[in-house]
Design a protein around this motif. Structure first.
Motif, PDB file in Angstrom:
ATOM      1  N   GLU A   1      57.575  11.181  22.827  1.00 33.49           N
ATOM      2  CA  GLU A   1      58.804  10.228  22.406  1.00 33.49           C
ATOM      3  C   GLU A   1      59.756  10.636  21.051  1.00 33.49           C
ATOM      4  OE1 GLU A   1      58.959   5.553  21.279  1.00 33.49           O
ATOM      5  OE2 GLU A   1      57.573   6.017  22.937  1.00 33.49           O
ATOM      6  N   GLU A   2      58.626  11.084  20.181  1.00 33.19           N
ATOM      7  CA  GLU A   2      59.563  11.332  18.731  1.00 33.19           C
ATOM      8  C   GLU A   2      58.609  12.602  18.202  1.00 33.19           C
ATOM      9  OE1 GLU A   2      60.986   9.326  14.622  1.00 33.19           O
ATOM     10  OE2 GLU A   2      59.637   8.232  16.006  1.00 33.19           O
ATOM     11  N   VAL A   3      59.236  13.480  17.519  1.00 29.87           N
ATOM     12  CA  VAL A   3      58.705  14.433  16.729  1.00 29.87           C
ATOM     13  C   VAL A   3      58.776  14.152  15.554  1.00 29.87           C
ATOM     14  CG1 VAL A   3      58.608  16.813  16.076  1.00 29.87           C
ATOM     15  CG2 VAL A   3      58.658  16.264  18.596  1.00 29.87           C
ATOM     16  N   PRO A   4      57.893  13.956  14.450  1.00 30.24           N
ATOM     17  CA  PRO A   4      58.545  13.670  13.102  1.00 30.24           C
ATOM     18  C   PRO A   4      59.379  14.822  12.467  1.00 30.24           C
ATOM     19  CG  PRO A   4      56.146  13.332  13.286  1.00 30.24           C
ATOM     20  CD  PRO A   4      56.645  13.818  14.728  1.00 30.24           C
ATOM     21  N   ALA A   5      60.501  14.641  11.952  1.00 34.25           N
ATOM     22  CA  ALA A   5      61.245  15.530  11.589  1.00 34.25           C
ATOM     23  C   ALA A   5      61.796  15.353   9.945  1.00 34.25           C
ATOM     24  CB  ALA A   5      62.637  15.528  12.345  1.00 34.25           C
ATOM     25  N   GLU A   6      61.779  16.698   9.507  1.00 33.63           N
ATOM     26  CA  GLU A   6      62.107  16.921   8.058  1.00 33.63           C
ATOM     27  C   GLU A   6      63.669  17.079   7.726  1.00 33.63           C
ATOM     28  OE1 GLU A   6      59.592  16.146   5.805  1.00 33.63           O
ATOM     29  OE2 GLU A   6      58.107  15.995   7.382  1.00 33.63           O
TER      30      GLU A   6
ATOM     31  N   LEU B   1      63.484  14.376  22.796  1.00 33.91           N
ATOM     32  CA  LEU B   1      64.743  14.442  23.587  1.00 33.91           C
ATOM     33  C   LEU B   1      65.694  14.526  22.680  1.00 33.91           C
ATOM     34  CD1 LEU B   1      63.977  12.029  26.469  1.00 33.91           C
ATOM     35  CD2 LEU B   1      63.832  14.315  26.507  1.00 33.91           C
ATOM     36  N   LYS B   2      65.704  14.309  21.323  1.00 36.49           N
ATOM     37  CA  LYS B   2      66.776  14.943  20.294  1.00 36.49           C
ATOM     38  C   LYS B   2      66.824  16.233  20.161  1.00 36.49           C
ATOM     39  CE  LYS B   2      65.937  10.003  18.508  1.00 36.49           C
ATOM     40  NZ  LYS B   2      65.539   9.612  17.281  1.00 36.49           N
ATOM     41  N   GLY B   3      65.910  16.936  20.375  1.00 32.84           N
ATOM     42  CA  GLY B   3      65.853  18.346  20.085  1.00 32.84           C
ATOM     43  C   GLY B   3      65.075  18.690  18.909  1.00 32.84           C
ATOM     44  N   ASN B   4      64.438  17.571  18.371  1.00 34.73           N
ATOM     45  CA  ASN B   4      63.337  18.119  17.419  1.00 34.73           C
ATOM     46  C   ASN B   4      62.084  18.807  18.007  1.00 34.73           C
ATOM     47  OD1 ASN B   4      64.691  16.952  15.133  1.00 34.73           O
ATOM     48  ND2 ASN B   4      64.153  14.736  16.228  1.00 34.73           N
ATOM     49  N   ARG B   5      61.668  19.845  17.030  1.00 32.98           N
ATOM     50  CA  ARG B   5      60.446  20.536  17.593  1.00 32.98           C
ATOM     51  C   ARG B   5      59.453  20.408  16.396  1.00 32.98           C
ATOM     52  NH1 ARG B   5      59.403  25.463  15.232  1.00 32.98           N
ATOM     53  NH2 ARG B   5      58.144  26.678  16.230  1.00 32.98           N
ATOM     54  N   LEU B   6      58.174  20.462  17.086  1.00 32.01           N
ATOM     55  CA  LEU B   6      56.938  20.559  16.332  1.00 32.01           C
ATOM     56  C   LEU B   6      56.355  22.046  16.738  1.00 32.01           C
ATOM     57  CD1 LEU B   6      54.855  19.290  14.426  1.00 32.01           C
ATOM     58  CD2 LEU B   6      53.523  18.676  16.671  1.00 32.01           C
ATOM     59  N   GLY B   7      56.306  22.914  15.586  1.00 30.06           N
ATOM     60  CA  GLY B   7      55.935  24.175  15.724  1.00 30.06           C
ATOM     61  C   GLY B   7      54.165  23.931  15.447  1.00 30.06           C
ATOM     62  N   ARG B   8      53.686  25.227  15.444  1.00 34.26           N
ATOM     63  CA  ARG B   8      52.024  25.192  15.038  1.00 34.26           C
ATOM     64  C   ARG B   8      51.767  25.061  13.627  1.00 34.26           C
ATOM     65  NH1 ARG B   8      49.217  27.611  19.743  1.00 34.26           N
ATOM     66  NH2 ARG B   8      50.688  28.510  21.148  1.00 34.26           N
TER      67      ARG B   8
ATOM     68  N   PHE C   1      71.869  33.772  21.568  1.00 39.02           N
ATOM     69  CA  PHE C   1      71.114  32.532  22.108  1.00 39.02           C
ATOM     70  C   PHE C   1      69.469  32.912  21.810  1.00 39.02           C
ATOM     71  CE2 PHE C   1      68.558  30.549  25.603  1.00 39.02           C
ATOM     72  CZ  PHE C   1      69.588  29.301  26.066  1.00 39.02           C
ATOM     73  N   ILE C   2      68.768  31.818  21.463  1.00 40.67           N
ATOM     74  CA  ILE C   2      67.534  31.824  20.931  1.00 40.67           C
ATOM     75  C   ILE C   2      66.744  31.011  22.072  1.00 40.67           C
ATOM     76  CG2 ILE C   2      65.944  31.375  19.110  1.00 40.67           C
ATOM     77  CD1 ILE C   2      68.350  31.477  17.181  1.00 40.67           C
ATOM     78  N   VAL C   3      65.419  31.412  22.238  1.00 41.36           N
ATOM     79  CA  VAL C   3      64.447  30.670  23.052  1.00 41.36           C
ATOM     80  C   VAL C   3      63.414  30.551  22.140  1.00 41.36           C
ATOM     81  CG1 VAL C   3      62.994  30.708  25.027  1.00 41.36           C
ATOM     82  CG2 VAL C   3      65.386  31.912  25.199  1.00 41.36           C
ATOM     83  N   VAL C   4      63.234  29.174  21.741  1.00 45.24           N
ATOM     84  CA  VAL C   4      62.286  28.927  21.029  1.00 45.24           C
ATOM     85  C   VAL C   4      60.934  28.273  21.252  1.00 45.24           C
ATOM     86  CG1 VAL C   4      61.959  27.610  18.658  1.00 45.24           C
ATOM     87  CG2 VAL C   4      63.972  28.568  19.291  1.00 45.24           C
ATOM     88  N   PRO C   5      59.686  28.808  21.065  1.00 47.12           N
ATOM     89  CA  PRO C   5      58.530  28.018  21.452  1.00 47.12           C
ATOM     90  C   PRO C   5      58.223  26.789  20.635  1.00 47.12           C
ATOM     91  CG  PRO C   5      57.932  29.862  20.175  1.00 47.12           C
ATOM     92  CD  PRO C   5      59.598  29.822  20.445  1.00 47.12           C
ATOM     93  N   GLY C   6      57.485  26.127  21.118  1.00 44.17           N
ATOM     94  CA  GLY C   6      57.053  24.859  20.335  1.00 44.17           C
ATOM     95  C   GLY C   6      55.788  23.991  20.778  1.00 44.17           C
TER      96      GLY C   6
ATOM     97  N   LYS D   1      51.968  14.795  12.649  1.00 50.19           N
ATOM     98  CA  LYS D   1      52.180  16.196  13.133  1.00 50.19           C
ATOM     99  C   LYS D   1      50.937  16.616  13.463  1.00 50.19           C
ATOM    100  CE  LYS D   1      56.436  17.556  10.765  1.00 50.19           C
ATOM    101  NZ  LYS D   1      57.031  18.499  10.010  1.00 50.19           N
ATOM    102  N   LYS D   2      49.724  16.449  12.755  1.00 42.68           N
ATOM    103  CA  LYS D   2      48.403  17.212  13.182  1.00 42.68           C
ATOM    104  C   LYS D   2      47.846  16.338  14.401  1.00 42.68           C
ATOM    105  CE  LYS D   2      46.930  18.421   8.649  1.00 42.68           C
ATOM    106  NZ  LYS D   2      45.824  17.963   7.697  1.00 42.68           N
TER     107      LYS D   2
END
Length: 178
Positions: A161-166, A126-133, A116-121, A4-5
């Protein structure tokens, strides 16, 4: 955590390369045009947006525009949490945590009313996973609003390609870019 870092560092470098105000403004406009044409956004009455920082898709004019026909909510950082407040106009914004302009209007707690929620990241896959700050604000907020449609918005270079998701991470229903 290391992955993530590293992703945050890579995207930060790409943001620096694409910092031209002309590029940033035109890409933001394209992304927001796609967002406002989205059927779920069109149908929404109450929308949670965010008031962008200078390295994010620029939402300032978009917030103002849509506040005339929809109830627009913006997050306010309070300690380790996000409160939601009604946006009433640029004159009712004050600089809050992290230099973000935040609304001083009425507190909003009717989470079930948010459509509706607009979420920054920092990055999305493409699976919808998000990496925040990395502070976990949206990780704590989104579970309280399970029925709202969640759209991440970002510049094309923020799609990875992939965001590590918990297991506790909430996926976006869609990621919108140009």
């Amino acid at each position: 955590m290391e992955r993530k870092k590293e992703l945050r560092r890579q995207v930060a470098l790409l943001k620096t390369r694409h910092r031209s105000s002309t590029w940033h403004h035109s890409r933001s406009a394209e992304i927001l045009a796609t967002l406002e044409a989205h059927p779920a956004f069109r149908a929404a009455n109450t929308v949670l947006l965010y008031y962008s920082l200078n390295d994010e898709v620029d939402t300032h004019d978009f917030v103002k525009k849509w506040s005339k026909s929809k109830q627009i909510l913006l997050p306010v950082v309070v300690g380790d949490d996000l409160e939601l407040r009604k946006y009433t106009g640029p004159e009712d914004l004050a600089t809050g945590s992290y230099g973000i302009e935040e609304p001083t209007g009425e507190l909003f707690t009717d989470y079930a009313d948010i459509d509706f929620i607009v979420v920054p990241g920092v990055a999305f896959d493409l699976k919808g996973n998000r990496l925040g700050r990395g502070k976990g604000y949206y990780d704590r907020l989104l579970p309280r609003i399970p029925s709202a449609y969640k759209a991440g918005i970002c510049f094309p270079f923020q799609i990875v390609e992939e965001v590590p998701a918990e297991p506790f991470d909430i996926r976006m229903d869609e990621v919108i870019t140009q």
